[in-house]
Design a protein around this motif. Sequence first.
Motif, PDB file in Angstrom:
ATOM      1  N   LEU A 604       0.860  -1.242   0.041  1.00 56.03           N
ATOM      2  CA  LEU A 604      -0.194   0.198  -0.096  1.00 56.03           C
ATOM      3  C   LEU A 604       0.958   1.422  -0.021  1.00 56.03           C
ATOM      4  O   LEU A 604       1.475   1.650   1.105  1.00 56.03           O
ATOM      5  CB  LEU A 604      -1.074  -0.075   1.103  1.00 56.03           C
ATOM      6  CG  LEU A 604      -2.255  -0.927   1.129  1.00 56.03           C
ATOM      7  CD1 LEU A 604      -3.262  -0.230   0.038  1.00 56.03           C
ATOM      8  CD2 LEU A 604      -2.001  -2.248   0.904  1.00 56.03           C
ATOM      9  N   CYS A 633      -4.790   3.079  -1.882  1.00 55.60           N
ATOM     10  CA  CYS A 633      -6.171   2.964  -1.198  1.00 55.60           C
ATOM     11  C   CYS A 633      -6.899   4.526  -1.042  1.00 55.60           C
ATOM     12  O   CYS A 633      -8.065   4.302  -1.258  1.00 55.60           O
ATOM     13  CB  CYS A 633      -5.589   2.726   0.464  1.00 55.60           C
ATOM     14  SG  CYS A 633      -6.888   2.982   1.751  1.00 55.60           S
ATOM     15  N   HIS A 671      -7.080  -2.663   2.970  1.00 54.90           N
ATOM     16  CA  HIS A 671      -5.699  -3.167   3.150  1.00 54.90           C
ATOM     17  C   HIS A 671      -5.836  -4.646   3.534  1.00 54.90           C
ATOM     18  O   HIS A 671      -5.004  -5.344   2.637  1.00 54.90           O
ATOM     19  CB  HIS A 671      -5.322  -2.640   4.314  1.00 54.90           C
ATOM     20  CG  HIS A 671      -4.696  -1.157   4.183  1.00 54.90           C
ATOM     21  ND1 HIS A 671      -3.781  -0.520   4.624  1.00 54.90           N
ATOM     22  CD2 HIS A 671      -5.472  -0.015   3.940  1.00 54.90           C
ATOM     23  CE1 HIS A 671      -3.509   0.723   4.378  1.00 54.90           C
ATOM     24  NE2 HIS A 671      -4.807   1.127   3.853  1.00 54.90           N
ATOM     25  N   ASN A 675      -4.415  -7.314   0.541  1.00 53.38           N
ATOM     26  CA  ASN A 675      -3.120  -8.325   0.722  1.00 53.38           C
ATOM     27  C   ASN A 675      -3.599  -9.746   0.662  1.00 53.38           C
ATOM     28  O   ASN A 675      -2.897 -10.581  -0.017  1.00 53.38           O
ATOM     29  CB  ASN A 675      -3.043  -8.112   2.203  1.00 53.38           C
ATOM     30  CG  ASN A 675      -1.812  -6.784   2.210  1.00 53.38           C
ATOM     31  OD1 ASN A 675      -0.888  -6.711   1.481  1.00 53.38           O
ATOM     32  ND2 ASN A 675      -2.043  -5.822   3.165  1.00 53.38           N
TER      33      ASN A 675
END
Length: 732
Positions: A604, A633, A671, A675
Motif C-alpha cells: 500500500l 488506497c 488493506h 493483501n
Amino acid sequence: MTAFGGPGGLDEPADPAEILTPLVSEATVRVHGREPGYPLRGSGFFVAPNWVLTCAHVALAQSGEGGGNDGGGGDGGGPAGRKVSVGYGDRMLSGVVEWAEPAGHTGSGRWPSPDLALIRLLDSVDHPCVWLTERTAKGYTTNQVAYFGHIPMDGEVVAYNGRCSISGQLGSGGLLKLGNEDEMPNGVSGGPVVDLVRGEVIGVLKARRTGQDGGLAIGVQELRRLPATGTAADLYHRVMTAHDLYHADRYAFVGGQEVTWTDAHGEIGAAAGRALTPGQRTALLGMLAQLPPPASAKSLQDIVGAVRGSPAQGLPTAPRAWRDGLGLLYDLRRGTSELEAVLRFAVQAATADRTRAADEAAERVLWHWAQDTAADAIGLTRLFRNTLVTERKARLRARGTLVTGLTGDLGAGLGADPDVGLGADLGTGFGGPGTDLDDQGPDSGTTADAATATAADAGPGGRPDRRIRPEALLEIIPRGWEPGRLDWRVCVVPENGEVECVEEDFRGTALDDLPVRLREPLDEAFRRCDQPGYPAPLQLAVPGALVGFPVETWPLGPGGRALGAVRPVVVRRTDAPPDDDPAVTEARHGRWHTLHQQRPRADLFDCDDGTPGPLPADDELRDRARDTLPALCRSAATAPEELHRLVTSGYPVAVWRREPVAPETACGDFHRGVNRTVRAARTAARLPRALAVLRAAVDAGVPEAFWSVGITLLYDDPTRPLPGTDELLETP
C-alpha cells in the motif's frame, strides 16, 4: 468508572447512558414491509457491516401486521429470500432475510424462542455497528440496561429508548424478563438491549409481557444456535468475524474523529480490574477473527478448559467462535491469573488444528501480540513467558506442520476465511452451468506470456495451462476538441495476436450513450472469444486520464448484470511513456515476469494504517523489489498522476480503488482484502479473475466483498503491446 471536572471543580462520575446512547442510537434501524408506504414492522440494529439483527416475528411479519409486538401470525413458511426494507436515517435500503428461527408461526400466541433473524443488506452502506457481548451468560445481570428502537407517533416514525432492569429469566430459551421501569410501546421489538455497566449489547427486545408490566428480551448468545455448516459459509462465523474486524479497524484507525465503542468502554470503566484494557480486548478480538474458526465446539471447549484449569460448567449454549472462548475467561478471579489464561488462549488459538489452511501471517501476528503483552505485563515471570514459547512449539509439532499461507483460492478477498463466497452460490454466470473461475487455467483471462506459466499456477490435474486465449479489446479515444464525446473501437485479440476489428466509430459518441451503443459490438466480440468455462476478459484501453473509466459497472451482462461481474476486466494505457529509457523498459519487463513467476507482494504505497501519504520518491519506487505489486488506497482523485509515476518507474501491474475515501473513514478492510487477494492469487496472472470473483460477489450482495467496490486493475503486458498505440488520431 471515570470522572470529569464538574461545576465548582468537583469530579462527577460519567453517566454510561450519556456515552453509550449515541453509539447505540446511530446503529439502530427500522424494519419496514416492502408494500407501498413501507409500513413499520419493528426495529433492528447493525451487528456487523451490512448485517442487521432483529426478531423473526419482525422480519417475517405479513402485510397488515405492524408494530412488531410479537402478537403471533407470520407466513408459516421458510424465510429464505424474504425481501424487507431497512430504514437507516433518511434512506430506505433493500435487504433479504438470510436466516430466521423460527421460520414462521401460524398460531395466535407469542413466537417461540429464539425469535431471531439476520437481514443482509443488498446495498453497500457505510454505517456504525453495536458491540455484541462475547460473554456466555449463565444467569442474568443485575446491571441496569437500556433498550432502543423506533415507534410510530403522530404519523411519523421516531426513535425511542428507555431504561429498566432485568428481573429474571423465563424458561431455558434465553428469554430475559425486563422490569417495568419504563414503557415498551409497539415498534421497539427487534431493538438492542444494552448493559449500561459493561457497555455491550446483551439482548434483542422481543415484546411486552401480555397483561403484565415489563417485557421480554432474547439473549444474543442464542445466535450460537445458527446452523453449523462446518464450512466457511457458516453464517455465525461470517457475522461474528465481520463484527470483530469492524471494531478492531476503527480502534486501530488513528485518523478517525468519532467516538468508538472501545473509547466508550474506557470512558465508563468497563474494563476496570480486568486483565485486558479495552484497547487490548478489541485488538485481540480482531486478531482472533482473522483465524479460521475452531475445528469444532468440542475442541474450543477443550482449549478453554485447559487454560482455565477446569472445564466451564453450566453453559446454556456451547461456544462456537474464538470470541466466545475468550468471553469464558472473564469470570476467573481478577488479576494475573486471568491474564495468563488469556495469553495461553491466544497461543492455543494461533496453533489450533485447522479444518482448512490458515493465514500464516495472522497466526504470527497473534503470537507476537501474546509475547509482547506477556513481556510488558507486571507480575508475569520469565518462566511463564518461556512456558508460552514451549507450548507453542509443542502444539505446532503436534499439528504436524507450520501453516504456510493461504490456499490458492480466488475468493480469499471475500473475508477472513478464503472459502467464503466461492462456497456460496454467487450466481456469477462465469461460463456454463457448473463452471467457476477456479476451473480455468491460471492464464485464462490474462495476457500473460505463456512462457511464464509455472507449476505453481497448475490448473486442474496439476498441469500448468500454457495457452494464450482470445480476448476482447475496447479502445476509448477522447475527442479533445469536443468534450463529452468519445471515439471507440471494439476488437478481438486472438491467440496469434493479430487484432481483428469488430466495429469502430469515430463520429463522437456521447458519454452517456456509450453503454447502449457498445452493447452489440461487445456482445459480438465476446461471442467470438468465449469458450466453455472461459468468459473472455475485456481489455479496456484508455489514455492515462481515463484510467478510472467504469466500464465494468455497465449493465451489459446477462440479465442486465454488471459487465465486471460476469467476466474479467482490466485496464491498459494507450499513452504509455515511450520506451526511450532502457533501464525503465528492462524494469517493466523484469517486473512483469517476476510477478507471473512467483507470488506477488502487495504494498500500500499511499496509506500507512489509515494515514494518507504521498507515494515514495521515484528513486525509491525503482528500487523496490520486483515482486512488489503497488496498491493505492486513498488516491482516487489523483489516480491518473500516481499511476503515471508507477508506469514510468517500471510497474506494469497495480490495483487501486476508484471510489474516493473520506479522511475520517477507516480502511483496514481494504488493506486486509487487497493483501489476502494478492497473496491467494499466487501470481499476477490470476488477479483479473480474482477481481472478477469480488465483483460478482458485490453484484450478488455478499457483505464480505463490499470492501472491494470500485477496485480496478492496471494490467499492461509489455510483451504484447496494444496494436496501433503509436498511431495518433488526426483531427478531421
